[in-house]
Motif scaffolding. Structure first.
Motif, PDB file in Angstrom:
ATOM      1  N   GLU A  41       0.827  -1.210   0.000  1.00 56.54           N
ATOM      2  CA  GLU A  41       0.000   0.000   0.000  1.00 56.54           C
ATOM      3  C   GLU A  41       0.859   1.256   0.000  1.00 56.54           C
ATOM      4  OE1 GLU A  41      -4.028  -1.632   2.287  1.00 56.54           O
ATOM      5  OE2 GLU A  41      -2.571  -0.404   3.385  1.00 56.54           O
ATOM      6  N   TRP A  42       1.917   1.255   0.795  1.00 53.39           N
ATOM      7  CA  TRP A  42       2.816   2.414   0.830  1.00 53.39           C
ATOM      8  C   TRP A  42       3.550   2.569  -0.500  1.00 53.39           C
ATOM      9  CZ3 TRP A  42       3.403   6.167   4.538  1.00 53.39           C
ATOM     10  CH2 TRP A  42       2.723   5.962   5.746  1.00 53.39           C
ATOM     11  N   GLN A  43       3.973   1.440  -1.072  1.00 53.28           N
ATOM     12  CA  GLN A  43       4.709   1.501  -2.328  1.00 53.28           C
ATOM     13  C   GLN A  43       3.826   2.016  -3.463  1.00 53.28           C
ATOM     14  OE1 GLN A  43       7.921   0.970  -2.309  1.00 53.28           O
ATOM     15  NE2 GLN A  43       8.186   1.420  -4.490  1.00 53.28           N
ATOM     16  N   ALA A  44       2.526   1.773  -3.367  1.00 56.39           N
ATOM     17  CA  ALA A  44       1.602   2.169  -4.434  1.00 56.39           C
ATOM     18  C   ALA A  44       1.207   3.638  -4.374  1.00 56.39           C
ATOM     19  CB  ALA A  44       0.340   1.308  -4.368  1.00 56.39           C
ATOM     20  N   GLN A  45       1.603   4.358  -3.324  1.00 58.41           N
ATOM     21  CA  GLN A  45       1.222   5.767  -3.208  1.00 58.41           C
ATOM     22  C   GLN A  45       1.920   6.623  -4.257  1.00 58.41           C
ATOM     23  OE1 GLN A  45      -1.317   6.824  -0.952  1.00 58.41           O
ATOM     24  NE2 GLN A  45      -1.412   4.572  -1.069  1.00 58.41           N
ATOM     25  N   ASP A  46       1.204   7.651  -4.706  1.00 61.16           N
ATOM     26  CA  ASP A  46       1.793   8.584  -5.663  1.00 61.16           C
ATOM     27  C   ASP A  46       2.496   9.705  -4.901  1.00 61.16           C
ATOM     28  OD1 ASP A  46       0.932   7.192  -7.927  1.00 61.16           O
ATOM     29  OD2 ASP A  46      -1.077   8.049  -7.751  1.00 61.16           O
ATOM     30  N   GLU A  47       2.514  10.876  -5.464  1.00 58.88           N
ATOM     31  CA  GLU A  47       3.243  11.984  -4.838  1.00 58.88           C
ATOM     32  C   GLU A  47       2.658  12.339  -3.468  1.00 58.88           C
ATOM     33  OE1 GLU A  47       4.290  16.710  -5.624  1.00 58.88           O
ATOM     34  OE2 GLU A  47       3.383  15.488  -7.208  1.00 58.88           O
ATOM     35  N   ARG A  48       1.349  12.271  -3.351  1.00 55.68           N
ATOM     36  CA  ARG A  48       0.691  12.552  -2.069  1.00 55.68           C
ATOM     37  C   ARG A  48       0.038  11.292  -1.526  1.00 55.68           C
ATOM     38  NH1 ARG A  48       0.555  17.846  -0.727  1.00 55.68           N
ATOM     39  NH2 ARG A  48       1.108  19.334  -2.379  1.00 55.68           N
ATOM     40  N   ILE A  49       0.123  11.114  -0.209  1.00 55.00           N
ATOM     41  CA  ILE A  49      -0.399   9.919   0.434  1.00 55.00           C
ATOM     42  C   ILE A  49      -1.910  10.028   0.569  1.00 55.00           C
ATOM     43  CG2 ILE A  49      -0.292   8.484   2.511  1.00 55.00           C
ATOM     44  CD1 ILE A  49       2.493   9.727   3.023  1.00 55.00           C
ATOM     45  N   ASP A  50      -2.606   8.981   0.167  1.00 56.69           N
ATOM     46  CA  ASP A  50      -4.064   8.941   0.273  1.00 56.69           C
ATOM     47  C   ASP A  50      -4.459   7.769   1.175  1.00 56.69           C
ATOM     48  OD1 ASP A  50      -6.775   8.927   0.038  1.00 56.69           O
ATOM     49  OD2 ASP A  50      -6.828   8.745  -2.141  1.00 56.69           O
ATOM     50  N   PRO A  51      -4.754   8.027   2.450  1.00 55.22           N
ATOM     51  CA  PRO A  51      -5.106   6.941   3.379  1.00 55.22           C
ATOM     52  C   PRO A  51      -6.313   6.130   2.934  1.00 55.22           C
ATOM     53  CG  PRO A  51      -4.675   8.983   4.567  1.00 55.22           C
ATOM     54  CD  PRO A  51      -4.754   9.336   3.119  1.00 55.22           C
ATOM     55  N   ARG A  52      -7.169   6.700   2.100  1.00 52.63           N
ATOM     56  CA  ARG A  52      -8.354   5.975   1.641  1.00 52.63           C
ATOM     57  C   ARG A  52      -7.983   4.754   0.811  1.00 52.63           C
ATOM     58  NH1 ARG A  52     -11.296  10.906  -1.218  1.00 52.63           N
ATOM     59  NH2 ARG A  52      -9.136  11.046  -1.970  1.00 52.63           N
ATOM     60  N   THR A  53      -6.783   4.743   0.244  1.00 50.47           N
ATOM     61  CA  THR A  53      -6.331   3.624  -0.572  1.00 50.47           C
ATOM     62  C   THR A  53      -5.466   2.657   0.228  1.00 50.47           C
ATOM     63  OG1 THR A  53      -4.315   4.767  -1.306  1.00 50.47           O
ATOM     64  CG2 THR A  53      -6.324   5.128  -2.597  1.00 50.47           C
ATOM     65  N   MET A  54      -5.495   2.769   1.562  1.00 45.81           N
ATOM     66  CA  MET A  54      -4.606   1.971   2.410  1.00 45.81           C
ATOM     67  C   MET A  54      -5.406   1.285   3.524  1.00 45.81           C
ATOM     68  SD  MET A  54      -1.605   4.885   2.654  1.00 45.81           S
ATOM     69  CE  MET A  54      -0.250   3.827   3.176  1.00 45.81           C
ATOM     70  N   PRO A  55      -6.344   0.398   3.181  1.00 48.16           N
ATOM     71  CA  PRO A  55      -7.195  -0.206   4.207  1.00 48.16           C
ATOM     72  C   PRO A  55      -6.453  -1.090   5.205  1.00 48.16           C
ATOM     73  CG  PRO A  55      -7.533  -1.273   2.083  1.00 48.16           C
ATOM     74  CD  PRO A  55      -6.715  -0.047   1.822  1.00 48.16           C
ATOM     75  N   VAL A  56      -5.401  -1.774   4.766  1.00 45.27           N
ATOM     76  CA  VAL A  56      -4.672  -2.635   5.704  1.00 45.27           C
ATOM     77  C   VAL A  56      -3.874  -1.787   6.687  1.00 45.27           C
ATOM     78  CG1 VAL A  56      -3.123  -4.605   5.947  1.00 45.27           C
ATOM     79  CG2 VAL A  56      -4.543  -4.395   3.899  1.00 45.27           C
ATOM     80  N   THR A  57      -3.275  -0.725   6.191  1.00 43.08           N
ATOM     81  CA  THR A  57      -2.559   0.199   7.071  1.00 43.08           C
ATOM     82  C   THR A  57      -3.514   0.805   8.090  1.00 43.08           C
ATOM     83  OG1 THR A  57      -1.020   0.741   5.279  1.00 43.08           O
ATOM     84  CG2 THR A  57      -1.105   2.257   7.151  1.00 43.08           C
ATOM     85  N   ARG A  58      -4.680   1.238   7.636  1.00 45.48           N
ATOM     86  CA  ARG A  58      -5.661   1.822   8.547  1.00 45.48           C
ATOM     87  C   ARG A  58      -6.099   0.821   9.603  1.00 45.48           C
ATOM     88  NH1 ARG A  58      -8.508   3.240   3.934  1.00 45.48           N
ATOM     89  NH2 ARG A  58     -10.302   2.064   4.742  1.00 45.48           N
ATOM     90  N   GLY A  59      -6.312  -0.417   9.186  1.00 41.43           N
ATOM     91  CA  GLY A  59      -6.724  -1.446  10.140  1.00 41.43           C
ATOM     92  C   GLY A  59      -5.672  -1.715  11.192  1.00 41.43           C
ATOM     93  N   ALA A  60      -4.407  -1.769  10.769  1.00 42.69           N
ATOM     94  CA  ALA A  60      -3.321  -1.994  11.722  1.00 42.69           C
ATOM     95  C   ALA A  60      -3.190  -0.822  12.689  1.00 42.69           C
ATOM     96  CB  ALA A  60      -2.008  -2.216  10.970  1.00 42.69           C
ATOM     97  N   ASN A  61      -3.317   0.392  12.170  1.00 46.09           N
ATOM     98  CA  ASN A  61      -3.274   1.573  13.046  1.00 46.09           C
ATOM     99  C   ASN A  61      -4.389   1.522  14.087  1.00 46.09           C
ATOM    100  OD1 ASN A  61      -1.067   2.701  11.705  1.00 46.09           O
ATOM    101  ND2 ASN A  61      -2.333   3.936  10.344  1.00 46.09           N
TER     102      ASN A  61
END
Length: 237
Positions: A53-73
């Motif tokens: 999910e982190w590797q797939a981010q573009d220039e700006r981080i979009d948490p909406r595209t990171m459901p596993v990261t959000r779940g772990a947080n």
């Protein structure tokens, strides 16, 4: 004023085994949660999913595209410090479970509810030793305290990461039984989601589809499937 968004500052994201589990590193720097805790997750599969999910981010981080990261947080920052309170909140759904409140008419809706929901209540009675009784209408009637206590024990047995996913499984469907059935992989996740939508689908058939309602329902379905996936990642070797 434009909305602020964190910018990408790393080249490569990777998973790494550490004491107590697995971590994610960005160019060698450990990822932390919003509360500045170490982001250490229970499986390598989850760490690799977060790294992707982190590797797939573009220039700006979009948490909406990171459901596993959000779940772990959520598991680390919110669920772990108050595990008992979260478990009690979710267990309380058993006393007003969606599957127990039935229509008295029309006959077709009654039959749909019975066909989809009775087997799930039967499963809970057999798998969890907790028989919940259906009612007609929407007025609350308390369930057997012994059955509720057995379900409460099931919920409290979940660790922080599983409980974070379980929160979404229960709150999105309105059913503790549906959440437990998904958690145990007893039924197909899409079938369980469909079971939670019987009343809404009936209303759509009766009054027609509303684009906003359909979009909201699809967003909830995707969030539900994200929770199913997150739960599976907590238990991957």
């Amino acid at each position: 004023m434009s909305e602020w968004a964190a910018k990408r500052f790393w080249t490569a994201a990777s998973a790494e085994e550490v004491e107590g589990g697995h971590a994610v590193r960005l160019d060698g720097r450990a990822v932390k949660t919003p509360a500045k805790a170490a982001l250490v997750v229970p499986s390598r599969a989850m760490a690799e999913a977060i790294a992707e999910e982190w590797q797939a981010q573009d220039e700006r981080i979009d948490p909406r595209t990171m459901p596993v990261t959000r779940g772990a947080n959520a598991a680390i920052d919110r669920v772990r410090p108050q595990h008992g309170e979260v478990a009690d909140m979710l267990a309380a759904y058993g006393d007003s479970d969606l599957l127990c409140y039935r229509a008295d008419a029309p006959a077709e809706l009654v039959e749909r509810q019975e066909a989809a929901w009775d087997p799930l209540l039967d499963w809970a009675a057999e798998a969890c030793g907790a028989r919940l009784a259906p009612r007609t209408g929407v007025m609350h009637e308390g369930q057997d305290p012994a059955a509720l206590e057995r379900l409460r024990t099931e919920v409290h047995a979940l660790d922080a990461f599983a409980l974070a996913a379980f929160h979404d499984l229960v709150s999105l469907t309105g059913s503790l039984v549906l959440g437990l059935a998904a958690e145990r992989k007893a039924f197909d996740p899409e079938a369980l989601w469909a079971a939670s939508r019987i009343d809404e689908i009936w209303q759509q058939e009766l009054w027609g589809e509303d684009e906003d309602a359909l979009a909201a329902a699809e967003a909830k379905r995707l969030a539900y499937l994200d929770a199913v996936r997150f739960l599976s990642l907590t238990r991957s070797a």
